[in-house]
Design a protein around this motif. Sequence first.
Motif, PDB file in Angstrom:
ATOM      1  N   TYR A 122     -51.604  19.315  47.403  1.00  0.00           N
ATOM      2  CA  TYR A 122     -50.585  19.776  46.583  1.00  0.00           C
ATOM      3  C   TYR A 122     -49.958  18.279  45.705  1.00  0.00           C
ATOM      4  CZ  TYR A 122     -49.419  23.750  49.381  1.00  0.00           C
ATOM      5  OH  TYR A 122     -49.681  25.073  49.820  1.00  0.00           O
ATOM      6  N   SER A 123     -50.810  17.397  45.509  1.00  0.00           N
ATOM      7  CA  SER A 123     -50.952  16.400  44.821  1.00  0.00           C
ATOM      8  C   SER A 123     -50.268  16.566  43.283  1.00  0.00           C
ATOM      9  CB  SER A 123     -51.974  15.638  44.788  1.00  0.00           C
ATOM     10  OG  SER A 123     -51.796  14.528  43.653  1.00  0.00           O
ATOM     11  N   ALA A 124     -49.169  16.168  42.883  1.00  0.00           N
ATOM     12  CA  ALA A 124     -48.514  16.600  41.456  1.00  0.00           C
ATOM     13  C   ALA A 124     -47.428  15.308  41.021  1.00  0.00           C
ATOM     14  CB  ALA A 124     -47.919  17.499  41.498  1.00  0.00           C
ATOM     15  N   LEU A 125     -47.122  15.257  40.087  1.00  0.00           N
ATOM     16  CA  LEU A 125     -45.831  14.482  39.726  1.00  0.00           C
ATOM     17  C   LEU A 125     -44.820  15.291  39.733  1.00  0.00           C
ATOM     18  CD1 LEU A 125     -47.283  12.441  36.637  1.00  0.00           C
ATOM     19  CD2 LEU A 125     -46.930  11.351  38.774  1.00  0.00           C
ATOM     20  N   PHE A 126     -43.689  14.756  40.005  1.00  0.00           N
ATOM     21  CA  PHE A 126     -42.307  15.447  39.934  1.00  0.00           C
ATOM     22  C   PHE A 126     -41.735  16.518  40.941  1.00  0.00           C
ATOM     23  CE2 PHE A 126     -43.585  14.475  35.318  1.00  0.00           C
ATOM     24  CZ  PHE A 126     -43.045  13.325  35.376  1.00  0.00           C
ATOM     25  N   ARG A 127     -42.902  17.433  41.093  1.00  0.00           N
ATOM     26  CA  ARG A 127     -42.543  18.695  42.045  1.00  0.00           C
ATOM     27  C   ARG A 127     -43.861  18.863  42.755  1.00  0.00           C
ATOM     28  NH1 ARG A 127     -40.340  23.432  38.856  1.00  0.00           N
ATOM     29  NH2 ARG A 127     -40.589  24.455  40.933  1.00  0.00           N
ATOM     30  N   ARG A 128     -43.648  19.648  44.012  1.00  0.00           N
ATOM     31  CA  ARG A 128     -44.805  20.040  44.676  1.00  0.00           C
ATOM     32  C   ARG A 128     -44.658  21.717  45.259  1.00  0.00           C
ATOM     33  NH1 ARG A 128     -45.017  19.159  49.560  1.00  0.00           N
ATOM     34  NH2 ARG A 128     -47.154  18.883  49.918  1.00  0.00           N
ATOM     35  N   GLU A 129     -43.759  22.205  44.192  1.00  0.00           N
ATOM     36  CA  GLU A 129     -43.549  23.575  44.437  1.00  0.00           C
ATOM     37  C   GLU A 129     -43.370  24.240  43.082  1.00  0.00           C
ATOM     38  OE1 GLU A 129     -39.723  24.021  46.571  1.00  0.00           O
ATOM     39  OE2 GLU A 129     -38.982  22.259  45.208  1.00  0.00           O
ATOM     40  N   GLY A 130     -43.466  25.856  42.961  1.00  0.00           N
ATOM     41  CA  GLY A 130     -43.574  26.228  41.768  1.00  0.00           C
ATOM     42  C   GLY A 130     -44.851  27.488  41.619  1.00  0.00           C
ATOM     43  N   GLU A 131     -44.864  28.262  40.370  1.00  0.00           N
ATOM     44  CA  GLU A 131     -45.814  29.001  40.327  1.00  0.00           C
ATOM     45  C   GLU A 131     -47.286  28.492  40.459  1.00  0.00           C
ATOM     46  OE1 GLU A 131     -45.266  30.714  36.519  1.00  0.00           O
ATOM     47  OE2 GLU A 131     -43.146  31.458  37.104  1.00  0.00           O
ATOM     48  N   PRO A 132     -47.740  27.491  39.992  1.00  0.00           N
ATOM     49  CA  PRO A 132     -48.801  26.766  39.938  1.00  0.00           C
ATOM     50  C   PRO A 132     -49.520  26.884  41.395  1.00  0.00           C
ATOM     51  CG  PRO A 132     -48.084  25.545  38.428  1.00  0.00           C
ATOM     52  CD  PRO A 132     -46.910  26.453  39.029  1.00  0.00           C
ATOM     53  N   PHE A 133     -48.705  26.175  42.441  1.00  0.00           N
ATOM     54  CA  PHE A 133     -48.995  25.841  43.772  1.00  0.00           C
ATOM     55  C   PHE A 133     -48.948  27.285  44.533  1.00  0.00           C
ATOM     56  CE2 PHE A 133     -46.776  22.428  41.897  1.00  0.00           C
ATOM     57  CZ  PHE A 133     -47.497  21.268  42.135  1.00  0.00           C
ATOM     58  N   ALA A 134     -47.901  27.928  44.132  1.00  0.00           N
ATOM     59  CA  ALA A 134     -47.941  29.094  45.007  1.00  0.00           C
ATOM     60  C   ALA A 134     -49.032  30.091  44.551  1.00  0.00           C
ATOM     61  CB  ALA A 134     -46.751  30.089  44.678  1.00  0.00           C
TER      62      ALA A 134
END
Length: 435
Positions: free
Chosen positions: A335-347
Amino acid sequence: MSDFRPLELDPLHPKRHLRTLHTPFGPRAVYDSASFCTRCGSCQQACPTYVLTAEETFSPRGRNQAVRLAAEGKLNPAQNKELLSRLVNSCLLCGRCTQACAGKIPTAEHMLELRRTLNGRALPALLHTLLSWRSRRPGLFRFMVRAGLALRRAGAVRLLRLMGLTRLPGLTWINHADDILPARTPAFAKRLRQAQIPAAPQDPALIYLPSLEAEFFMPDLAASVLQTAAPKRGAHIWQNTPSGLFEYVYGNVRQSRRLVKNLIRRREQTGKLPLLTDSVDVYLFLRRAPQLFERWPRWQKKAREFAEHVLFITDFMPKKPAQSAQITVPVRLDYSALFRREGEPFAAAQKTLKTLFKKNFVECLYKDADTPAFGYGFVRHNLAERVCMDAVRSIARTQTGTVFTLSGLSALELDFCLKQFYPYAKADHFARLNG
């Protein structure tokens, strides 16, 4: 009724900063956003750096408190620059604390604002200068990257390492770059020709904004993205085009704003096609572009329309990607990402992997570490190596064979660590599921 102006981190240089931050609870001034933290501690165990150091100063609530004290004038940034630099640069900007926080405090954004107050460089000077050329002198940047890759193939970098020159201050980043980059990198245009992908189709379905790593170091990733998202009509490829994310994270907000403006204008000239990117970091940044234009309502309206048409590769993945049948080992999502680890792309990515691999899909635990995002391994005073080792331990503990990331750079970083300490596993970009 008197006007009230919230306290500012750097009132003498307001143009270096954002006026407000867009949060799930509406726009907030930076000081108000940091003050909203109740120091309840819910974020503590979610923060990779706090888990490693166990120091309150390097916890999310400690960082928010530092921002609040600096804005109130109780902590002088100039007199405490070394401490604050370590505090800022130790933060992964991953957003795990925001995910765990009931108030959704954007601590990563607070750290960027504090970094701008310090007016220092998080990256080594030579690397920062080279990367800044992509927006200021794109032709020279392309030449320098190609020349650097050619010298690396000729053994120049290996010779420098043997001589110990890359251990000199300001040059150690060369070692890390040499470690994670692929041994051989085909030219971007050549790889597209091999895949029979037109660089400028007559009737494109969308615009493709390749990440730096996809264009210069992982052209196979770019080919996979284009074959998945626009196999028939093709895409208009914006080569060597900066998104403004580098400037936003490591440089100047004003320059970042100008680059986003250029993207908006250019998209308007090409018929307002949807814009696709292969980097979840770029995607999340462009989706948040309206907060760059709080002082300019006309441009903020344009930025909102632009952000609504920014797409990620997860929007195009077929139900049964080509490579999935070849993978028989446990898989997981990083789930590596900047600013947030939740939302449409991750889901969407998690749903796809869970559907395809069923029992072979490994669910990540709450405390499982992710690969540091967007070049954090090059930042001064970073904790990247220790965080990556925690990620490797988690992968080894679950006997995972393939780890999919949503960023090419994260895939390179993690794959290098796996080859060193757990060669049974490998890391790859999620788009590579389609071959």
